[in-house]
Design a protein around this motif. Structure first.
Motif, PDB file in Angstrom:
ATOM      1  N   GLY A 220      14.170   8.746  -8.561  1.00 60.86           N
ATOM      2  CA  GLY A 220      13.216   7.885  -9.258  1.00 60.86           C
ATOM      3  C   GLY A 220      12.380   7.044  -8.316  1.00 60.86           C
ATOM      4  N   GLN A 221      12.239   5.752  -8.680  1.00 58.89           N
ATOM      5  CA  GLN A 221      11.415   4.852  -7.881  1.00 58.89           C
ATOM      6  C   GLN A 221      12.062   4.484  -6.547  1.00 58.89           C
ATOM      7  OE1 GLN A 221       8.370   4.196  -8.831  1.00 58.89           O
ATOM      8  NE2 GLN A 221       8.772   5.468 -10.633  1.00 58.89           N
ATOM      9  N   GLU A 222      13.336   4.838  -6.380  1.00 59.49           N
ATOM     10  CA  GLU A 222      14.031   4.532  -5.138  1.00 59.49           C
ATOM     11  C   GLU A 222      14.046   5.725  -4.185  1.00 59.49           C
ATOM     12  OE1 GLU A 222      15.022   1.468  -4.504  1.00 59.49           O
ATOM     13  OE2 GLU A 222      14.216   0.949  -6.481  1.00 59.49           O
ATOM     14  N   ASP A 287       3.840  10.416  -7.833  1.00 57.80           N
ATOM     15  CA  ASP A 287       4.818   9.625  -7.070  1.00 57.80           C
ATOM     16  C   ASP A 287       4.127   8.506  -6.298  1.00 57.80           C
ATOM     17  OD1 ASP A 287       7.101  11.233  -7.732  1.00 57.80           O
ATOM     18  OD2 ASP A 287       6.369  12.743  -6.325  1.00 57.80           O
ATOM     19  N   MET A 288       2.920   8.782  -5.820  1.00 52.57           N
ATOM     20  CA  MET A 288       2.213   7.815  -4.998  1.00 52.57           C
ATOM     21  C   MET A 288       1.565   6.716  -5.828  1.00 52.57           C
ATOM     22  SD  MET A 288       0.465  10.476  -2.294  1.00 52.57           S
ATOM     23  CE  MET A 288      -0.137   9.214  -1.164  1.00 52.57           C
ATOM     24  N   SER A 293       5.831   1.892 -12.928  1.00 50.35           N
ATOM     25  CA  SER A 293       6.360   0.972 -11.925  1.00 50.35           C
ATOM     26  C   SER A 293       5.371  -0.118 -11.567  1.00 50.35           C
ATOM     27  CB  SER A 293       6.748   1.742 -10.660  1.00 50.35           C
ATOM     28  OG  SER A 293       5.597   2.324 -10.063  1.00 50.35           O
ATOM     29  N   ALA A 294       4.107   0.076 -11.956  1.00 51.47           N
ATOM     30  CA  ALA A 294       3.098  -0.917 -11.610  1.00 51.47           C
ATOM     31  C   ALA A 294       3.143  -2.108 -12.559  1.00 51.47           C
ATOM     32  CB  ALA A 294       1.705  -0.282 -11.651  1.00 51.47           C
ATOM     33  N   MET A 295       3.979  -2.026 -13.610  1.00 49.09           N
ATOM     34  CA  MET A 295       4.037  -3.092 -14.602  1.00 49.09           C
ATOM     35  C   MET A 295       5.372  -3.826 -14.518  1.00 49.09           C
ATOM     36  SD  MET A 295       1.094  -2.678 -16.072  1.00 49.09           S
ATOM     37  CE  MET A 295       1.207  -3.604 -17.600  1.00 49.09           C
ATOM     38  N   GLU A 296       5.291  -5.136 -14.481  1.00 50.32           N
ATOM     39  CA  GLU A 296       6.480  -5.977 -14.512  1.00 50.32           C
ATOM     40  C   GLU A 296       6.268  -7.067 -15.548  1.00 50.32           C
ATOM     41  OE1 GLU A 296       7.389  -7.568 -10.737  1.00 50.32           O
ATOM     42  OE2 GLU A 296       7.816  -5.620  -9.787  1.00 50.32           O
ATOM     43  N   ASP A 297       7.113  -7.065 -16.609  1.00 49.06           N
ATOM     44  CA  ASP A 297       6.983  -8.038 -17.695  1.00 49.06           C
ATOM     45  C   ASP A 297       5.586  -7.989 -18.314  1.00 49.06           C
ATOM     46  OD1 ASP A 297       9.584  -8.884 -17.199  1.00 49.06           O
ATOM     47  OD2 ASP A 297       8.913 -10.364 -15.714  1.00 49.06           O
ATOM     48  N   GLY A 298       5.076  -6.763 -18.456  1.00 49.94           N
ATOM     49  CA  GLY A 298       3.764  -6.618 -19.076  1.00 49.94           C
ATOM     50  C   GLY A 298       2.609  -6.921 -18.147  1.00 49.94           C
ATOM     51  N   LYS A 299       2.883  -7.271 -16.908  1.00 54.17           N
ATOM     52  CA  LYS A 299       1.822  -7.574 -15.952  1.00 54.17           C
ATOM     53  C   LYS A 299       1.863  -6.575 -14.793  1.00 54.17           C
ATOM     54  CE  LYS A 299       1.994 -12.567 -16.876  1.00 54.17           C
ATOM     55  NZ  LYS A 299       2.169 -13.913 -16.265  1.00 54.17           N
ATOM     56  N   PHE A 310       4.040   5.555   3.294  1.00 55.13           N
ATOM     57  CA  PHE A 310       4.616   5.301   4.615  1.00 55.13           C
ATOM     58  C   PHE A 310       4.710   3.797   4.859  1.00 55.13           C
ATOM     59  CE2 PHE A 310       4.648   5.004   9.269  1.00 55.13           C
ATOM     60  CZ  PHE A 310       5.644   5.915   9.587  1.00 55.13           C
ATOM     61  N   LEU A 311       3.630   3.084   4.598  1.00 54.94           N
ATOM     62  CA  LEU A 311       3.660   1.628   4.755  1.00 54.94           C
ATOM     63  C   LEU A 311       4.572   0.966   3.733  1.00 54.94           C
ATOM     64  CD1 LEU A 311       0.008   0.549   5.660  1.00 54.94           C
ATOM     65  CD2 LEU A 311       2.101   0.003   6.893  1.00 54.94           C
ATOM     66  N   SER A 312       4.782   1.621   2.598  1.00 56.27           N
ATOM     67  CA  SER A 312       5.675   1.081   1.575  1.00 56.27           C
ATOM     68  C   SER A 312       7.138   1.312   1.917  1.00 56.27           C
ATOM     69  CB  SER A 312       5.367   1.720   0.216  1.00 56.27           C
ATOM     70  OG  SER A 312       4.041   1.422  -0.199  1.00 56.27           O
ATOM     71  N   GLY A 313       7.399   2.089   2.978  1.00 62.26           N
ATOM     72  CA  GLY A 313       8.780   2.325   3.397  1.00 62.26           C
ATOM     73  C   GLY A 313       9.474   3.425   2.632  1.00 62.26           C
ATOM     74  N   ARG A 314       8.714   4.256   1.903  1.00 58.39           N
ATOM     75  CA  ARG A 314       9.321   5.315   1.088  1.00 58.39           C
ATOM     76  C   ARG A 314       9.037   6.711   1.630  1.00 58.39           C
ATOM     77  NH1 ARG A 314       7.846   5.306  -4.860  1.00 58.39           N
ATOM     78  NH2 ARG A 314       9.556   6.822  -4.838  1.00 58.39           N
ATOM     79  N   LEU A 315       8.429   6.793   2.806  1.00 62.08           N
ATOM     80  CA  LEU A 315       8.076   8.093   3.372  1.00 62.08           C
ATOM     81  C   LEU A 315       8.527   8.133   4.828  1.00 62.08           C
ATOM     82  CD1 LEU A 315       6.572  10.802   2.983  1.00 62.08           C
ATOM     83  CD2 LEU A 315       4.484   9.630   3.696  1.00 62.08           C
TER      84      LEU A 315
END
Length: 510
Positions: A220-222, A287-288, A293-299, A310-315
């Motif tokens: 998933g997102q991890e 995936d990119m 995943s871009a929404m947290e509590d409706g925001k 790569f900069l996000s640490g997932r690649l």
């Protein structure tokens, strides 16, 4: 007293005479200077050097002068630089696009600049156009100039020299002060966490794919992905094209009349890339850019590295240009001030190669080659200009650039505060330019891109398990042939006009 008056009078006469003579000399000098300016540089002390570019306009002439000519003119005040463009951007800037209007042929325009009434002396081009002009005997070989002036080229990156020679039938017909290149970036932390050794210089593609699979983990997102073939990856078909570049496989023949994809070579390329997407070793666009995943509590959550895994640490690994270093250093600086930003501990190695082409990478580009017209009227100053722009002194000034690399090895060093394997960017040779005149072909057949679009959708169906590799390539060959033949009769033909709807059967336009 009378004698004094007499002497004073003579002094005044002498002063007036001297002044008249001085004024006469100044006027004569001024007229001479004006005369030299009016003769368009034909005087012995005032010469014109015409420098040609494929594309130019009044808007970008200032940039071209700042980049290439201002320093030379400053040191050579007796040389006047004239910038010439084979194709002027402004000629089409204010015109409404007319698909029936024949567009200018870039190569023919280049030849006009070399053979017209007022030809250019220096022509700045890419490897592909240089290769064609060499075959047409339209450029001067630079080897004699290099020898006669004892110009040192031993300090120039060997792979750059070799790449230019490969396109010049073994001789130097141009020199390039800078070049663009890419390398394989890797995240040290992800390899350490997975207990997998770091990638190394000189790897082959199969070894890299195995390494990418080993370092991939999570769900998933991890999930941490092993590899992307570009910073902006996620396009499987585009990846097959980039991956195959060193093999110089063609999609269609040189005339754009027949497809060349139903082959074992193309099948192997597709089969190499296919499992990397099916097993989610390489990320997709979804995936990119995940929506949920871009929404947290409706925001919508803030992510300064959105789209850059790569900069996000997932690649774990990605192929990126020399300019990517600047982005990584910016992130490092931000991490020192913002606890929500994590700096990447990274390094680079050479892009992997194929056994068939062990020293060739698909990511070195030489696009600012300086060449001399075979019919140059001022070839001496043309060489002087090329010599200056490819000198060690020029390289020292330009080595501070973070976008292109200077061709002089002496000044290819990591920027202060950084430490990485900079040789990875200039160890491999560039892919030799194709014999196919792609730009002219796209001018003549403006919808030929639809053929590749069709292949893209077929490859997606292969990934989804709807078709086999050989089946999809055979279909691409058949439908592509039909479209190319239709374009041969009607250059404006489109897949939309084909019987049966053409590409719509695989969903390109859904």
């Amino acid at each position: 007293m009378p004698e004094n008056k007499s002497l004073s009078g003579k002094g005044r006469v002498f002063s007036r005479s001297t002044a008249i003579v001085l004024v006469f000399i100044l006027l004569t000098s001024l007229l001479a200077a004006c005369s030299k300016g009016d003769d368009n540089g034909s005087g012995a002390d005032n010469r014109v050097l015409r420098i040609g570019f494929l594309y130019s306009s009044p808007d970008n002439e200032q940039y071209l002068r700042q980049q290439y000519t201002d320093s030379f003119e400053l040191l050579n005040p007796d040389v006047e630089i004239q910038i010439v463009g084979a194709i002027n951007y402004d000629d089409q800037r204010y015109e409404e696009y007319d698909p029936k209007k024949e567009q200018p042929d870039p190569y023919e325009k280049l030849k006009e600049m070399l053979t017209g009434k007022n030809p250019v002396d220096v022509l700045m081009i890419d490897l592909g156009n240089m290769k064609r002009l060499v075959k047409d005997n339209m450029l001067k070989q630079l080897d004699p100039y290099i020898q006669n002036s004892e110009f040192d080229i031993t300090d120039i990156v060997p792979t750059v020299i070799d790449g230019i020679k490969d396109a010049g039938e073994g001789s130097l017909y141009g020199l390039a002060p800078t070049f663009s290149s890419s390398a394989l970036y890797y995240n040290k932390a992800l390899f350490t966490e997975a207990g997998v050794p770091f990638p190394t210089d000189g790897m082959q593609w199969n070894d890299l794919f195995t390494l990418a699979k080993r370092v991939t983990k999570g769900e998933g997102q991890e999930r941490k992905f092993g590899l992307a073939l570009s910073r902006y990856g996620g396009d499987p078909f585009y990846d097959t094209q980039n991956y195959a570049a060193p093999l110089r496989l063609k999609t269609w023949d040189d005339k754009g009349e027949k497809m060349t994809v139903d082959t074992p070579q193309w099948a192997k390329v597709w089969k190499d890339i296919l499992p990397l997407y099916k097993e989610k070793i390489m990320p997709t666009q979804k995936d990119m850019y995940p929506e949920e995943s871009a929404m947290e509590d409706g925001k919508r959550s803030f992510n300064p590295f959105q789209g850059d895994m790569f900069l996000s640490g997932r690649l774990a690994m990605t192929i990126g240009g020399y300019d990517y270093i600047q982005e990584l250093e910016r992130a490092k600086g931000a991490a020192e001030k913002n606890k929500n930003v994590t700096a990447i501990d990274w390094d680079v190695v050479t892009v992997p190669t194929f056994p068939e082409e062990p020293n060739v990478g698909g990511s070195i580009y030489i696009n600012n080659l300086m060449t001399i017209n075979a019919k140059a009227s001022n070839s001496d100053d043309a060489w002087k200009f090329i010599e200056f722009n490819n000198s060690k002194e020029w390289a020292k000034l330009k080595s501070r650039s973070t976008y292109e690399m200077v061709s002089r090895i002496s000044f290819l060093k990591p920027k202060e505060g950084t430490n990485f394997n900079i040789k990875a960017f200039y160890t491999l040779k560039p892919v030799p330019p194709s014999d196919t005149d792609i730009s002219t072909l796209y001018q003549k057949l403006p919808n030929i891109w639809e053929v590749n679009q069709y292949g893209s959708q077929l490859f997606l169906e292969v990934i989804e398990g709807k078709k086999g590799v050989e089946e999809a390539l055979k279909e691409w060959q058949t439908k592509g042939d039909a479209l190319l033949q239709k374009m041969k009769k009607d250059p404006q033909a489109s897949i939309h006009t084909m019987e049966g709807g053409g590409v719509s059967s695989v969903g390109v336009y859904r």
